[in-house]
Design an enzyme around this catalytic site. Structure first.
Site, mmCIF file in Angstrom:
data_model
loop_
_atom_site.group_PDB
_atom_site.id
_atom_site.type_symbol
_atom_site.label_atom_id
_atom_site.label_comp_id
_atom_site.label_asym_id
_atom_site.label_seq_id
_atom_site.Cartn_x
_atom_site.Cartn_y
_atom_site.Cartn_z
ATOM 1 C CB CYS A 144 -0.912 0.001 1.220
ATOM 2 S SG CYS A 144 0.000 0.107 2.793
ATOM 3 C CB CYS B 209 0.759 4.790 7.553
ATOM 4 S SG CYS B 209 -0.576 4.956 6.343
ATOM 5 C CD GLU C 203 -3.003 1.346 13.176
ATOM 6 O OE1 GLU C 203 -4.094 1.955 13.138
ATOM 7 O OE2 GLU C 203 -2.663 0.502 12.316
ATOM 8 C CB THR D 148 -5.364 1.805 9.782
ATOM 9 O OG1 THR D 148 -4.083 1.175 9.903
ATOM 10 C CG2 THR D 148 -5.334 3.179 10.426
ATOM 11 C CG ASN E 198 -2.528 -5.906 5.925
ATOM 12 O OD1 ASN E 198 -2.546 -6.414 4.806
ATOM 13 N ND2 ASN E 198 -1.402 -5.468 6.475
#
Length: 321
Positions: free
Chosen positions: A20, A104, A134, A172, A232
């Site tokens: 990403c 990010c 995170e 996220t 993810n």
């Protein structure tokens, strides 16, 4: 009796997949720092959650540490894409470290939301996974206001000061569907719960889940390329199973694919997490080709074109006194 092998074998490759914009930015930040300043460049935690990427950067002179206290005073340290708490920034300043913040921008957005709501004295319910970097970074922005909600089972444990001043934010990299279920359960308990100003689950996480949903129902087997500590990537395995894949596995590389997984399989779905370089997907395709999966089709339900500028620290001389 030997398992039957289908005469026609194909691979459905999900797109978008792999890197990403936030991961690309973070990896390039370490590469640029090595080019500009030379080795060693220290990196706090894994720059992104992928074993191959970390090993590749180590070979070029990056040194990965768990905490800033392991970095010699005055050296350059890069903060990972997952973000860090203010305490980490303070520690780096105290020790005279030169920092490059590769957080990010979408994680930074969540940090800013947390600070803003905390300043307005809201209780903040942070939906995420305990121990994830995170979550630790976001929680550190307003520890007195944030409590973690880790899945449906933890909803009943939530305690708040004032239900009329309550907002939820999220990690996220979560499953979109699971987060929606958790929010729905929270709103049953707290009907006045406020949504974040914009979706916290990043565009790349959502897009990769949309793409894997598209291929899952047609796949006897879904292979997700990604490391075990990649949130993810693990969510992609769960989504594939939820949306019809007969089996789904997470592998760090092609060498971990077991031959027996392919017995009787006609269609393999293939995708990769947001921190996975494309070369690892190519290696999986090569292995599948050896097993007769000669037909390869790309399935692209959503297009992706997001790009982020490099950290501003790379545009100044960090070695200057």
């Amino acid at each position: 009796m030997e398992p039957q092998t289908p005469s026609s074998r194909r691979v459905l490759v999900a797109k978008p997949r792999g890197y990403c914009a936030g991961v690309d930015r973070a990896v390039v930040a370490v590469e640029k720092a090595l080019e500009q300043y030379g080795a060693p460049i220290y990196v706090r935690k894994q720059i992104v959650h992928n074993t191959h990427v970390v090993k590749t950067l180590e070979a070029r002179g990056a040194i990965f540490v768990e905490e800033t206290e392991e970095v010699p005073e005055g050296e350059i340290v890069v903060f990972s894409a997952h973000g860090v708490s203010p305490v980490v920034h303070d520690e780096a300043r105290r020790r005279g470290l030169r920092t490059i913040d590769a957080t990010c921008p979408l994680v930074t957005k969540v940090h800013n939301e947390a600070k803003r709501f905390a300043n307005q004295d809201y209780d903040i319910l942070l939906i995420g996974h305990e121990g994830h970097e995170e979550v630790e970074g976001t929680s550190g922005e307003a520890p007195d206001h944030i409590q973690l909600v880790d899945g449906l089972d933890s909803v009943d444990k939530v305690r708040v000061k004032d239900p009329s001043k309550l907002v939820w934010l999220s990690q996220t990299t979560l499953s979109v569907d699971e987060t929606t279920q958790t929010v729905a359960r929270l709103k049953e308990r707290f009907p006045t719960l406020i949504d974040p100003p914009s979706d916290d689950i990043c565009y790349a996480t959502q897009n990769r889940q949309v793409a894997v949903k598209e291929i899952a129902a047609e796949s006897d087997l879904v292979i997700v390329v990604g490391s075990d500590n990649s949130s993810n990537s693990k969510r992609l395995v769960e989504v594939a199973k939820d949306y019809g894949a007969k089996a789904a596995y997470l592998v760090d590389n092609a060498g971990l694919i077991r031959d027996e997984w392919l017995d009787g399989v006609a269609t393999v779905g293939l995708t990769s997490g947001a921190s996975v370089p494309e070369e690892l997907v190519d290696e999986v395709l090569a292995k599948l080709a050896e097993h007769g999966f000669g037909e390869v089709s790309e399935v692209e339900p959503v297009q992706e074109s997001m790009r982020f500028a490099l950290p501003h620290e790379l545009r100044k001389d960090l070695r200057a006194s």
